[in-house]
Design a protein around this motif. Structure first.
Motif, PDB file in Angstrom:
ATOM      1  N   PHE A 116       5.523   2.313  -1.698  1.00 18.83           N
ATOM      2  CA  PHE A 116       4.475   1.460  -1.947  1.00 18.83           C
ATOM      3  C   PHE A 116       3.984   1.137  -3.429  1.00 18.83           C
ATOM      4  CE2 PHE A 116       2.449   3.592   2.048  1.00 18.83           C
ATOM      5  CZ  PHE A 116       3.783   3.405   2.765  1.00 18.83           C
TER       6      PHE A 116
ATOM      7  N   PHE B  76       6.441  -4.230  -2.222  1.00 16.57           N
ATOM      8  CA  PHE B  76       5.462  -3.900  -1.103  1.00 16.57           C
ATOM      9  C   PHE B  76       4.307  -4.668  -1.252  1.00 16.57           C
ATOM     10  CE2 PHE B  76       1.763  -0.879   0.497  1.00 16.57           C
ATOM     11  CZ  PHE B  76       2.218  -0.658   1.605  1.00 16.57           C
TER      12      PHE B  76
ATOM     13  N   ARG C   8       3.221  -4.434   3.962  1.00 16.97           N
ATOM     14  CA  ARG C   8       2.152  -3.454   4.273  1.00 16.97           C
ATOM     15  C   ARG C   8       1.496  -3.560   5.769  1.00 16.97           C
ATOM     16  NH1 ARG C   8      -3.718  -2.397   1.030  1.00 16.97           N
ATOM     17  NH2 ARG C   8      -4.459  -0.716   2.603  1.00 16.97           N
TER      18      ARG C   8
ATOM     19  N   SER D 257       2.621  -0.769   8.590  1.00 15.57           N
ATOM     20  CA  SER D 257       1.324  -0.222   9.112  1.00 15.57           C
ATOM     21  C   SER D 257       1.706   0.105  10.611  1.00 15.57           C
ATOM     22  CB  SER D 257       0.216  -1.052   8.843  1.00 15.57           C
ATOM     23  OG  SER D 257      -0.119  -0.925   7.590  1.00 15.57           O
TER      24      SER D 257
ATOM     25  N   ALA E 165       0.049   3.707   4.620  1.00 11.20           N
ATOM     26  CA  ALA E 165       0.157   2.192   4.275  1.00 11.20           C
ATOM     27  C   ALA E 165      -1.385   1.458   4.498  1.00 11.20           C
ATOM     28  CB  ALA E 165       1.049   1.419   4.867  1.00 11.20           C
ATOM     29  N   ARG E 166      -1.855   1.870   5.440  1.00 13.13           N
ATOM     30  CA  ARG E 166      -3.065   1.377   5.851  1.00 13.13           C
ATOM     31  C   ARG E 166      -4.418   1.710   5.058  1.00 13.13           C
ATOM     32  NH1 ARG E 166      -3.269   2.191  12.592  1.00 13.13           N
ATOM     33  NH2 ARG E 166      -1.231   1.532  12.887  1.00 13.13           N
TER      34      ARG E 166
ATOM     35  N   ASN F 148      -4.536   1.957  -1.348  1.00 14.18           N
ATOM     36  CA  ASN F 148      -3.211   1.273  -2.136  1.00 14.18           C
ATOM     37  C   ASN F 148      -3.592  -0.125  -2.649  1.00 14.18           C
ATOM     38  OD1 ASN F 148      -1.586   3.608  -1.476  1.00 14.18           O
ATOM     39  ND2 ASN F 148      -1.341   2.883   0.813  1.00 14.18           N
TER      40      ASN F 148
ATOM     41  N   LYS G 176      -5.344  -7.905   0.249  1.00 13.70           N
ATOM     42  CA  LYS G 176      -5.470  -7.966   1.678  1.00 13.70           C
ATOM     43  C   LYS G 176      -5.346  -9.398   2.008  1.00 13.70           C
ATOM     44  CE  LYS G 176      -8.189  -3.483   2.663  1.00 13.70           C
ATOM     45  NZ  LYS G 176      -9.216  -3.160   2.696  1.00 13.70           N
TER      46      LYS G 176
ATOM     47  N   TRP H 148      -4.269  -9.454   7.713  1.00 11.27           N
ATOM     48  CA  TRP H 148      -4.492  -7.944   7.806  1.00 11.27           C
ATOM     49  C   TRP H 148      -6.190  -7.905   7.855  1.00 11.27           C
ATOM     50  CZ3 TRP H 148      -2.314  -3.721   7.173  1.00 11.27           C
ATOM     51  CH2 TRP H 148      -3.132  -2.342   6.687  1.00 11.27           C
TER      52      TRP H 148
END
Length: 449
Positions: A226, A240, A245, A249, A429-430, A434, A438, A442
């Motif tokens: 990530f 990433f 992502r 996820s 990843a969720r 991180n 978004k 997402w």
């Protein structure tokens, strides 16, 4: 009386400094060798040497090369010996084990597995032709498609074996077996396979050096991906981004469906390499073999009466090969990973940490192609598959002696471990912590439901 030759010495630190183009050194059993020119024609490719430049590579050399290869080293000897050359107890035991296997003739005695497998592949190919050309029912066509998928699996095992050691009487026959089983029958270039597979063996489960773990944006086995690390194998950034992502996820749900189409990725990777500017051994022969595949396979599919039947024939044949794609990932996805280049001094330890064996009855060895003994294969890649089951207890004892992992799981357990690994990375990843921006998709899926 001639004066005795005085040995010249360098230290390990000195050896590490010989790591630039035109000045590439390695050490084998305490002797330094200059491989600056040899690397250009090394049969295993340049990546496997470049990753270990400036290091002692004795264990890796023993693993990959037959006894005759030692004679070629004399021409590369620099005249220097490594003064602080040391061997760990694990390496000593590993080398003794390899020497014992050599004395027993295990590397040379290849059994009749290749003959049986080639005969089996030929019989399956005849069954596929009969099912498509002589039968009219949809069921017969689907059975033929499933048999074709099994044919591709078994043919890939022959290509794998011939790539690691000579399974025919000479190199020319061995090369023919590679091109036939790989390029002509499966449509996957043996040149591409050698390029990636040798690097995988050497840098087993290194996140940035092992190409077999670099599946961004579809899969990630570790949250370390990530940080958008750089692939040292492909020499590109493994970004990433929001798409990665999103896909990662849900990777524990998409894992099996994606494997049904994994073959398409192999076709793409083959063409990318063959059309690249890289030095590709036997490029023309590889192209010719690929052309053979893309001649007979579309012609075979075109013999089916309708487009829906053609679609389902291709889908079924590809889906069956998912069994092999899954097997390859089971051997490594849930094992230990690390970041950074491989090191020559812990060959045995890295192979033990990065592999998982699959336990099964001996009558299933044909199905797994011997690769269920993944640690044994990684330690002795030149060992014919007919001997892997025999040496497994010896390897297990050595792991026990040095407190190293020896993991042998059932097919079900290996799947559970793999899905658990993918699920853990998916949840990470969720995590909103991180630092990935978004996007609207997402937000829709994860905020508004």
């Amino acid at each position: 009386m001639a004066e005795e030759t005085v040995k010249k010495y360098i230290t390990n630190e000195d050896l590490k400094n010989h790591n630039k183009p035109g000045d590439l050194w390695i050490a084998i059993q305490g002797k330094a060798y200059n491989v600056s020119d040899w690397i250009k024609s090394h049969p295993g490719g340049d990546a496997v040497i470049l990753n270990l430049i400036g290091q002692d590579v004795t264990d890796a050399f023993i693993a990959f090369h037959p006894g005759t290869a030692w004679h070629h080293l004399d021409n590369l000897f620099t005249g220097y010996h490594v003064s602080d050359f040391q061997v760990s107890e694990v390496s000593r035991d590993y080398r003794r084990m390899a020497a014992e296997f050599r004395k027993l003739g295990l590397f040379e005695n290849k059994g009749h597995v290749t003959l049986y497998t080639l005969s089996f592949v030929a019989a399956m190919f005849a069954a596929v032709l009969y099912g498509v050309l002589a039968c009219t029912s949809l069921l017969a066509h689907q059975i033929a498609a499933a048999i074709l998928g099994l044919l591709w699996i078994q043919s890939a095992y022959i290509g794998h074996d011939s790539g690691h050691y000579v399974i025919m009487t000479n190199k020319s026959y061995n090369r023919f077996a590679q091109l036939l089983s790989g390029n002509c029958l499966t449509g996957i270039s043996i040149a591409w396979w050698k390029w990636t597979h040798n690097a995988h063996h050497l840098a087993c489960n290194s996140l940035d050096y092992d190409p077999d773990l670099q599946h961004i944006p579809v899969f990630a086995v570790s949250a370390k991906f990530f940080n958008s690390m750089t692939s040292r194998f492909y020499d590109r950034k493994l970004a990433f981004d929001p798409l990665a992502r999103l896909l990662i996820s849900y990777q524990h749900f998409t894992y099996y469906p994606v494997m049904c189409f994994g073959r398409i990725n192999l076709f793409v990777q083959t063409l990318l390499l063959l059309f690249s500017k890289r030095e590709v051994p036997d490029r023309a022969l590889n192209f010719a073999g690929i052309l053979v595949f893309w001649t007979w396979f579309p012609l075979l599919v075109s013999c089916l009466p309708t487009w829906p039947e053609r679609f389902f024939f291709v889908f079924t044949s590809f889906s069956v090969t998912a069994l092999q794609h899954i097997q390859f990932t089971l051997n490594h996805f849930a094992a230990d990973v690390y970041v950074g280049p491989p090191t020559g001094g812990d060959w045995f330890e890295k192979q033990a940490a990065g592999t998982l064996d699959i336990s099964c009855s001996s009558y299933m060895d044909w199905f797994f192609g011997g690769l269920q003994f993944q640690l044994e294969h990684h330690l002795f890649p030149r060992l014919p598959r007919c001997h892997l089951r025999k040496v497994a207890p010896v390897v297990q004892e050595l792991c026990k002696k040095h407190n190293l992992p020896y993991r042998s799981l059932s097919w079900w357990e290996a799947n559970v471990w793999t899905i658990r690994t993918l699920k853990k990375a998916a949840y990470q990843a969720r995590d909103a912590a991180n630092p990935v921006v978004k996007n609207l998709v997402w937000e829709a899926l994860n905020t508004h439901g």
